[in-house]
Design a protein around this motif. Structure first.
Motif, short mmCIF file in Angstrom:
data_model
loop_
_atom_site.label_atom_id
_atom_site.label_comp_id
_atom_site.label_asym_id
_atom_site.label_seq_id
_atom_site.Cartn_x
_atom_site.Cartn_y
_atom_site.Cartn_z
N ASN A 153 2.28 7.93 -1.76
CA ASN A 153 1.36 6.81 -1.54
C ASN A 153 0.39 7.05 -0.38
OD1 ASN A 153 1.83 4.86 -3.55
ND2 ASN A 153 3.79 4.32 -2.61
N ILE B 134 -2.74 7.29 -6.54
CA ILE B 134 -1.80 8.21 -5.88
C ILE B 134 -2.57 9.11 -4.91
CG2 ILE B 134 -1.94 10.00 -7.69
CD1 ILE B 134 1.14 10.35 -7.30
N LYS C 27 -7.44 7.45 -1.45
CA LYS C 27 -7.01 6.94 -0.15
C LYS C 27 -7.32 7.90 0.99
CE LYS C 27 -3.04 4.09 -1.45
NZ LYS C 27 -1.56 4.01 -1.42
N ARG D 200 0.82 -1.21 0.00
CA ARG D 200 0.00 0.00 0.00
C ARG D 200 0.86 1.27 0.00
NH1 ARG D 200 -5.40 1.99 1.66
NH2 ARG D 200 -5.12 3.99 2.68
N LYS E 239 -0.06 -4.45 -7.12
CA LYS E 239 -0.86 -4.32 -5.90
C LYS E 239 -1.97 -5.36 -5.81
CE LYS E 239 -0.33 0.67 -5.79
NZ LYS E 239 -0.23 1.42 -4.55
N PRO F 168 2.11 3.93 -7.45
CA PRO F 168 0.68 3.96 -7.76
C PRO F 168 0.36 3.55 -9.21
CG PRO F 168 1.51 6.18 -7.26
CD PRO F 168 2.58 5.22 -6.92
#
Ligand code: NAP
Length: 466
Positions: free
Chosen positions: A137, A182, A450, A54, A65, A59
């Protein structure tokens, strides 16, 4: 009479500290080997699992991932529990673990970075690449960092895959970055970036480069940046030539082929340029208030007695007019409270994963991943690494050489954390956060937006549950 340890009647209780790939592979192997004879608790400082998958994987490498699906499957095992937002050494101590578990596995990775040890290295504008990576990140501990992207020229020191990630993210267009997960703050900052020239500096030659062919090839195919390789840098010294011909190092061979192609390719006039340079070491970072440039020296290669090919400086110096420097020369492990640490190698001293102190085994303690073997290898490397350590633990269990916890009841740990007011996050909570991030992304046409602060994550969970 108590039944045999490692059976459903008397399960082995294991605490894993950290929740990155090596932690999950350790959990997986334990659960596979012992079935209902083991109960695994994973403690993680952040409310979110997956460590560098993570917070480290670039990204724009979404495919890498997708390994988290494997970890999701491991976490769905009823004998597994996740305790996120719990910091070892603060919320739960070494003593606590000894009271509640037969064994502890440290899977904390390498959280700091290595330094070059050259003058000017602490000037503003000089950063560890690891911090830039954590920032873009969305790692909560790094979200407040600032990078002066008004600079037009940047140096990235080191030519491993992290350096490639950093250079690529700096070279991507806003449109390309928008299609990734990102962090929002990084997306915004990079949209206003003035960076036009990126110098990637390797101290040794093209044959010793640490980047892998896939990452190199990608660098030559960027939408808005030309990759520039000087043919002079590809003239091999006899040692490198011999290595390339005899060592059967497929990555080195493929890298060299690709580099030759790039060196022959004329620049196509894309707005950004990535200069990939070999045999170049920074000797000083220049500037008074902040970075204004870097003096670099041209190296030559020689063979050491141990057979390794090393760089040494010539008398050819040059000044690069860079305003920002990222050193990408490797991660470094940091010591944990009450756990042995080898300061030279920055790892927990161990034999095949069994933690040792002054050559003696520390009963009930194991290490996996980067804190066991140092910061090298790809995600998959952690699987055999974790299996090896877990096999040692299973051998020790058979031999009766594990801890004898006074209270192995799984409920006791939850009670302890609650008593201390630790707001721990379960795997189900994480699934909610995961879903919320994806929904936030959908709303703006991105794969995920995120959460980048712990308060924000906990508030989102509260709101969801309310
Ligand atoms: P790395 O692969 O060890 O590369 C470190 C680089 O720093 C090397 O080029 C090294 O050169 C250089 N360096 C070290 N000390 C230096 C010094 N004093 N002066 C100048 N250069 C110096 O480390 P990393 O890039 O941090 O990556 C860590 C691990 O994660 C690697 O195994 C990497 O493959 C993996 N990773 C993989 C991916 C991916 O699969 N896409 C992405 C990111 C990271 P020397 O070779 O001369 O020592």
């Amino acid at each position: 009479m108590t039944s045999t340890l490692g059976t459903p009647e008397n399960p082995l209780r294991v605490a894993i500290i950290g929740a990155g790939p090596s932690a999950f592979y350790a959990a997986e192997h334990l659960l596979k080997q012992l079935g209902d004879g083991v109960k695994v608790d994973m403690f993680e400082h952040l409310p979110t699992p997956f460590g560098l998958v993570r917070g480290g994987v670039a990204p724009d490498h979404a495919k890498i991932k997708s390994v988290t699906r494997v970890y999701d499957r491991i976490a769905s095992n009823p004998n597994y529990r996740f305790f996120g937002n719990v910091t070892y050494g603060k919320d739960i101590s070494h003593d606590d673990l000894q009271k509640h578990y037969h064994a502890v596995i440290y899977a904390v990775g390498a959280q700091a970075d290595r330094k070059l040890g050259i003058p000017g290295e602490d000037l503003p504008g000089n950063h560890p690449a690891t911090e830039f990576v954590a920032w873009y990140n969305g790692h909560p501990d790094y979200r407040h960092l600032e990078f002066d992207l008004s600079q037009e020229r940047v140096a990235v020191i080191g030519i491993g895959n992290v350096a490639m990630d950093v250079a690529r993210i700096l070279a991507r267009t806003d449109e390309e970055l928008r299609a990734t997960d990102i962090a929002d703050h990084a997306l915004e900052a990079l949209a206003n970036s003035q960076v036009k020239e990126i110098y990637l500096l390797g101290r040794r030659g093209p044959v010793q480069a640490k980047f892998t062919p896939k990452e190199l090839k990608e660098m030559g195919e960027l939408a808005a940046a030309d990759l520039i390789v000087d043919p002079r840098d590809l003239e091999l010294d006899p040692h490198s030539q011999e290595y390339l011909e005899t060592a059967n190092d497929r990555d080195a061979q493929r890298n060299y082929e690709l580099l030759q192609e790039f060196a022959q390719r004329p620049p196509s006039g894309k707005p950004k340029k990535i200069y990939l340079r070999f045999l170049t070491s920074p000797v000083e970072v220049l500037g008074t208030e902040r970075v204004e440039g870097s003096t670099v020296v041209r190296n030559e290669l020689y063979k050491r007695d141990d057979g390794s090919i090393r760089p040494r400086p010539t008398d050819e110096y040059e000044t690069l007019p860079v305003g920002l420097v990222f050193r990408s020369i490797g991660y470094r492990g940091v010591p944990l409270p009450e756990v042995p640490f080898d300061d030279w190698y920055a790892v927990i001293p161990n034999e095949k994963g069994r933690v040792t102190q002054d050559g003696q085994q520390v009963i009930g303690e194991y290490a996996v991943g980067w804190i066991k073997r140092g910061p090298t290898g790809v995600i998959g490397t952690n699987k055999p690494c974790a299996q090896e350590s877990v096999n040692m633990l299973l051998e020790d269990m058979q031999a009766g050489k594990v801890l004898a916890p006074e209270n192995p009841d799984p409920a006791a740990v939850e009670a302890l954390l609650r008593e201390r007011g630790v707001r721990y996050v379960t795997y189900d909570d994480w699934r909610i956060l995961d879903q919320l991030e994806v929904e936030r992304g959908k709303a703006v046409g991105r794969p995920r937006v995120k959460f980048t602060s712990i308060e924000e994550m906990l508030a989102a969970l509260d709101a969801h549950k309310a």
